[in-house]
Structures are given as structure tokens and as C-alpha cells.
Scaffold this motif. Sequence first.
Motif, PDB file in Angstrom:
ATOM      1  N   VAL A 161      -4.628  -1.208 -16.502  1.00  0.00           N
ATOM      2  CA  VAL A 161      -4.003  -0.060 -15.823  1.00  0.00           C
ATOM      3  C   VAL A 161      -4.764   0.262 -14.538  1.00  0.00           C
ATOM      4  O   VAL A 161      -4.157   0.488 -13.483  1.00  0.00           O
ATOM      5  CB  VAL A 161      -3.926   1.171 -16.750  1.00  0.00           C
ATOM      6  N   PHE A 162      -6.082   0.283 -14.609  1.00  0.00           N
ATOM      7  CA  PHE A 162      -6.918   0.567 -13.437  1.00  0.00           C
ATOM      8  C   PHE A 162      -6.597  -0.417 -12.307  1.00  0.00           C
ATOM      9  O   PHE A 162      -6.393  -0.019 -11.157  1.00  0.00           O
ATOM     10  CB  PHE A 162      -8.397   0.487 -13.820  1.00  0.00           C
ATOM     11  N   ASP A 163      -6.532  -1.699 -12.643  1.00  0.00           N
ATOM     12  CA  ASP A 163      -6.237  -2.720 -11.632  1.00  0.00           C
ATOM     13  C   ASP A 163      -4.790  -2.654 -11.159  1.00  0.00           C
ATOM     14  O   ASP A 163      -4.517  -2.752  -9.965  1.00  0.00           O
ATOM     15  CB  ASP A 163      -6.528  -4.120 -12.187  1.00  0.00           C
ATOM     16  N   ALA A 164      -3.858  -2.507 -12.095  1.00  0.00           N
ATOM     17  CA  ALA A 164      -2.437  -2.547 -11.756  1.00  0.00           C
ATOM     18  C   ALA A 164      -2.050  -1.470 -10.753  1.00  0.00           C
ATOM     19  O   ALA A 164      -1.288  -1.741  -9.816  1.00  0.00           O
ATOM     20  CB  ALA A 164      -1.586  -2.416 -13.019  1.00  0.00           C
ATOM     21  N   CYS A 165      -2.570  -0.265 -10.914  1.00  0.00           N
ATOM     22  CA  CYS A 165      -2.193   0.804  -9.983  1.00  0.00           C
ATOM     23  C   CYS A 165      -2.792   0.588  -8.593  1.00  0.00           C
ATOM     24  O   CYS A 165      -2.432   1.279  -7.647  1.00  0.00           O
ATOM     25  CB  CYS A 165      -2.553   2.177 -10.544  1.00  0.00           C
ATOM     26  N   ARG A 166      -3.652  -0.389  -8.474  1.00  0.00           N
ATOM     27  CA  ARG A 166      -4.225  -0.782  -7.183  1.00  0.00           C
ATOM     28  C   ARG A 166      -3.634  -2.094  -6.668  1.00  0.00           C
ATOM     29  O   ARG A 166      -4.113  -2.670  -5.704  1.00  0.00           O
ATOM     30  CB  ARG A 166      -5.741  -0.882  -7.318  1.00  0.00           C
ATOM     31  N   GLY A 167      -2.600  -2.592  -7.369  1.00  0.00           N
ATOM     32  CA  GLY A 167      -1.933  -3.816  -6.942  1.00  0.00           C
ATOM     33  C   GLY A 167      -2.596  -5.092  -7.408  1.00  0.00           C
ATOM     34  O   GLY A 167      -2.231  -6.175  -6.965  1.00  0.00           O
ATOM     35  N   ILE A 168      -3.545  -4.989  -8.316  1.00  0.00           N
ATOM     36  CA  ILE A 168      -4.252  -6.166  -8.812  1.00  0.00           C
ATOM     37  C   ILE A 168      -3.656  -6.546 -10.165  1.00  0.00           C
ATOM     38  O   ILE A 168      -3.670  -5.759 -11.104  1.00  0.00           O
ATOM     39  CB  ILE A 168      -5.758  -5.883  -8.979  1.00  0.00           C
ATOM     40  N   ASP A 169      -3.098  -7.745 -10.235  1.00  0.00           N
ATOM     41  CA  ASP A 169      -2.519  -8.248 -11.475  1.00  0.00           C
ATOM     42  C   ASP A 169      -2.794  -9.741 -11.496  1.00  0.00           C
ATOM     43  O   ASP A 169      -2.306 -10.474 -10.647  1.00  0.00           O
ATOM     44  CB  ASP A 169      -1.020  -7.945 -11.512  1.00  0.00           C
ATOM     45  N   VAL A 185       0.818  -1.219   0.000  1.00  0.00           N
ATOM     46  CA  VAL A 185       0.000   0.000   0.000  1.00  0.00           C
ATOM     47  C   VAL A 185       0.846   1.262   0.000  1.00  0.00           C
ATOM     48  O   VAL A 185       0.378   2.324  -0.399  1.00  0.00           O
ATOM     49  CB  VAL A 185      -1.003   0.034   1.177  1.00  0.00           C
ATOM     50  N   LYS A 186       2.111   1.157   0.403  1.00  0.00           N
ATOM     51  CA  LYS A 186       3.012   2.306   0.347  1.00  0.00           C
ATOM     52  C   LYS A 186       3.848   2.302  -0.928  1.00  0.00           C
ATOM     53  O   LYS A 186       4.106   3.347  -1.518  1.00  0.00           O
ATOM     54  CB  LYS A 186       3.929   2.326   1.572  1.00  0.00           C
ATOM     55  N   LEU A 187       4.267   1.133  -1.359  1.00  0.00           N
ATOM     56  CA  LEU A 187       5.125   1.002  -2.537  1.00  0.00           C
ATOM     57  C   LEU A 187       4.426   1.468  -3.817  1.00  0.00           C
ATOM     58  O   LEU A 187       4.973   2.269  -4.570  1.00  0.00           O
ATOM     59  CB  LEU A 187       5.580  -0.454  -2.700  1.00  0.00           C
ATOM     60  N   LEU A 188       3.237   0.974  -4.069  1.00  0.00           N
ATOM     61  CA  LEU A 188       2.564   1.290  -5.331  1.00  0.00           C
ATOM     62  C   LEU A 188       2.258   2.772  -5.512  1.00  0.00           C
ATOM     63  O   LEU A 188       2.554   3.322  -6.571  1.00  0.00           O
ATOM     64  CB  LEU A 188       1.292   0.454  -5.481  1.00  0.00           C
ATOM     65  N   PRO A 189       1.690   3.453  -4.529  1.00  0.00           N
ATOM     66  CA  PRO A 189       1.387   4.866  -4.750  1.00  0.00           C
ATOM     67  C   PRO A 189       2.607   5.730  -5.040  1.00  0.00           C
ATOM     68  O   PRO A 189       2.505   6.736  -5.726  1.00  0.00           O
ATOM     69  CB  PRO A 189       0.718   5.306  -3.443  1.00  0.00           C
ATOM     70  N   GLU A 190       3.781   5.324  -4.560  1.00  0.00           N
ATOM     71  CA  GLU A 190       4.997   6.113  -4.749  1.00  0.00           C
ATOM     72  C   GLU A 190       5.777   5.723  -6.007  1.00  0.00           C
ATOM     73  O   GLU A 190       6.733   6.391  -6.378  1.00  0.00           O
ATOM     74  CB  GLU A 190       5.910   5.948  -3.532  1.00  0.00           C
ATOM     75  N   THR A 191       5.382   4.655  -6.670  1.00  0.00           N
ATOM     76  CA  THR A 191       6.112   4.158  -7.834  1.00  0.00           C
ATOM     77  C   THR A 191       5.845   5.032  -9.056  1.00  0.00           C
ATOM     78  O   THR A 191       4.688   5.278  -9.415  1.00  0.00           O
ATOM     79  CB  THR A 191       5.707   2.704  -8.140  1.00  0.00           C
ATOM     80  N   LYS A 192       6.914   5.485  -9.689  1.00  0.00           N
ATOM     81  CA  LYS A 192       6.795   6.277 -10.912  1.00  0.00           C
ATOM     82  C   LYS A 192       6.230   5.390 -12.027  1.00  0.00           C
ATOM     83  O   LYS A 192       6.575   4.198 -12.107  1.00  0.00           O
ATOM     84  CB  LYS A 192       8.152   6.832 -11.350  1.00  0.00           C
ATOM     85  N   ILE A 193       5.401   5.947 -12.861  1.00  0.00           N
ATOM     86  CA  ILE A 193       4.727   5.189 -13.914  1.00  0.00           C
ATOM     87  C   ILE A 193       5.701   4.364 -14.766  1.00  0.00           C
ATOM     88  O   ILE A 193       5.473   3.168 -14.964  1.00  0.00           O
ATOM     89  CB  ILE A 193       3.841   6.108 -14.775  1.00  0.00           C
ATOM     90  N   PRO A 194       6.801   4.937 -15.268  1.00  0.00           N
ATOM     91  CA  PRO A 194       7.683   4.137 -16.131  1.00  0.00           C
ATOM     92  C   PRO A 194       8.374   2.963 -15.435  1.00  0.00           C
ATOM     93  O   PRO A 194       8.865   2.060 -16.086  1.00  0.00           O
ATOM     94  CB  PRO A 194       8.739   5.136 -16.616  1.00  0.00           C
ATOM     95  N   LYS A 195       8.410   2.956 -14.109  1.00  0.00           N
ATOM     96  CA  LYS A 195       9.040   1.873 -13.368  1.00  0.00           C
ATOM     97  C   LYS A 195       8.152   0.631 -13.288  1.00  0.00           C
ATOM     98  O   LYS A 195       8.628  -0.457 -12.988  1.00  0.00           O
ATOM     99  CB  LYS A 195       9.395   2.314 -11.942  1.00  0.00           C
ATOM    100  N   ALA A 196       6.866   0.799 -13.551  1.00  0.00           N
ATOM    101  CA  ALA A 196       5.925  -0.311 -13.449  1.00  0.00           C
ATOM    102  C   ALA A 196       5.971  -1.162 -14.715  1.00  0.00           C
ATOM    103  O   ALA A 196       6.091  -0.644 -15.829  1.00  0.00           O
ATOM    104  CB  ALA A 196       4.510   0.211 -13.216  1.00  0.00           C
TER     105      ALA A 196
END
Length: 103
Positions: free
Chosen positions: A83-91, A26-37
Motif C-alpha cells: 500500500v505504501f509503495d502503490a500510492c506512490r506509483g511503485i508496483d 503524479v497527478k493521476l495517483l493523488p486524485e484516485t479514490k482508494i476503491p478505484k485502485a
Amino acid sequence: SKLVSKLASSHGKPAGQAVVFPGAIVKLLPETKIPKARLLGGKLGKRVAAMLPDCEDTLGSIARFLSLDALTKTLGEESGRWVFDACRGIDHEEVRSTENVLP
């Protein structure tokens, strides 16, 4: 998820290992820059970033500012949902172990 495991492996370099405990996601994902994902380092990531307000460039920004409807209208049903799911940690893609590990 595969997204989180790829982020962990990039943080573990050069030694090659990092552990992300479930509570840290919950802390890692919100701080991750888009190109790093995973899968957001190229054209798709640039298209998503262009949808965000200036100075917003993280997965958390996507979750805060972009609705599923906005993403699917711009990116298509499959990419928008991913994209919607991934930014919420759902993959939903399976994480596979490496068979051939170098010494």
C-alpha cells in the motif's frame, strides 16, 4: 506499473484504451479514490480508508497521512509495504500483454 495500467484501462472504457504519460502519473495517483485502485476495492481498501481522517479517501491521502510504520503495524509487513509503495506509483508486479484480443 500495473497499478497505473489498470487505472488507465478503467479510464479508457468503453472504447478500451487510454494512455497515461509518465508526467501525468503524479497527478493521476493523488486524485484516485482508494476503491478505484487495483486490490484496494475490497477489505484491504476499507481497512486503509478507516486509518485516514474523515473526508480523506484518495491514494494521495494515504501518501500524506500514513507512514510505512503505521501501515505495516495495521496491515502486516507485506500488505503495508505494498500500500505504501502503490500510492506512490511503485508496483513491482509485471504488466503482461493480452494474448487473446477480441475483435
